[in-house]
Design an enzyme around this catalytic site. Structure first.
Site, short mmCIF file in Angstrom:
data_model
loop_
_atom_site.label_atom_id
_atom_site.label_comp_id
_atom_site.label_asym_id
_atom_site.label_seq_id
_atom_site.Cartn_x
_atom_site.Cartn_y
_atom_site.Cartn_z
N PRO A 87 0.82 -1.22 0.00
CG PRO A 87 -0.27 -1.21 2.06
CD PRO A 87 0.58 -2.04 1.17
CD GLU A 114 0.82 -5.00 10.33
OE1 GLU A 114 -0.25 -5.59 10.53
OE2 GLU A 114 0.87 -3.83 9.87
NE ARG A 156 -7.29 -5.88 -21.29
CZ ARG A 156 -7.21 -4.70 -21.90
NH1 ARG A 156 -6.21 -3.89 -21.59
NH2 ARG A 156 -8.08 -4.36 -22.82
#
Ligand SMILES: N#Cc1c(-c2ccc3cc[nH]c3c2)n[nH]c1N
Length: 241
Positions: A87, A114, A156
């Protein structure tokens, strides 16, 4: 492209062997190896985590497990680009997708708890390119879902993966804008008709309408994307909107 994924939950990556991605792997357009991090543990409990120095909640993943795992998986030519979902990472954007799609080898390190002891990333960065990357401003339980997102977005753009390569070229973000609305049969659905211009057969008008829809949607939902585009991206009609 060769892709390796290190995780304590290999089964989390099973969706990569289904549908479009699974077919691409079966056709040899990319190779995928998923490795159970616990294969590099040293103790009877196969521990991959320990308490954080300095205290605090949760556990941190052990460098003396991750280090040997990355040494082994990242060995060989060419040296891979290591991608560590977190994150706290730099945003995973279409620009990074295009970069990754040109790589011969990618290794994804899925953290849990964590996260991974920072020394693992710092050590790996002395031998290979390492990206700490985030797929969005929300917190997941681990890196596996982020890897599913990233691998699908990159795959893709690999030759032969998409039936119609033009699809990727017309994606949202391909021109820096959000894609506009799409329609298919029936012509009227719950008293909602398909926009007339799309049935006009006038492809210049259709292209113009689609561009307008894309600009208006981007202005409404993601105005900052417009600010990021150079002035040369807009023609006089765009500016008149
Ligand atoms: N990428 C990304 C992430 C994550 C993430 C990634 C790895 C771990 C390891 C433990 N917790 C994690 C959360 N949360 N939100 C994102 N955008």
């Amino acid at each position: 492209m060769r892709i390796d994924v290190l995780t304590i939950f290999p089964e989390y990556l099973a969706p990569m062997r289904a549908a479009l991605l699974g077919r691409a792997i079966d056709r040899g357009l990319l190779s995928l190896d998923v490795h159970d991090l616990r294969n590099w543990t040293h103790d009877v409990h196969r521990a991959v985590d320990d308490s954080p120095y300095g205290g605090g909640p949760g556990m941190v993943m052990k460098p003396d497990v991750w280090g040997p795992a990355l040494d082994e998986v990242c060995a060989g030519d060419p040296t891979p680009r290591l991608v560590v979902p977190t994150p706290a990472g730099r945003p995973f954007t279409q620009e990074l997708v295009h970069e990754y799609a040109t790589e011969q080898r990618l290794v994804f390190a899925c953290g849990r708890y964590e996260g991974i002891d920072q020394r693992v990333v710092d050590d790996a960065a002395t031998r290979m390119r390492v990206d700490e990357v985030s797929i969005g401003d929300y917190v997941l339980v681990g890196g596996e879902v982020a890897v599913l997102v990233m691998v699908e977005a990159v795959a893709r753009f690999l030759p032969g993966v998409l039936g119609n390569p033009a699809s990727a070229a017309q994606d949202s973000f391909s021109d820096g804008l959000l894609e506009g609305p799409s329609y298919t049969r029936p012509e009227v659905w719950r008293e909602r008709p398909v926009p007339d211009v799309l049935r006009s057969g006038n492809h210049a008008l259709i292209d113009r309408w689609r561009r307008d829809q894309s600009l208006e949607r981007t202005l409404r939902r993601r105005p900052e994307l417009l600010d990021a585009l150079p002035d040369s991206s807009f023609d006089k009609h765009d500016r008149a909107l």
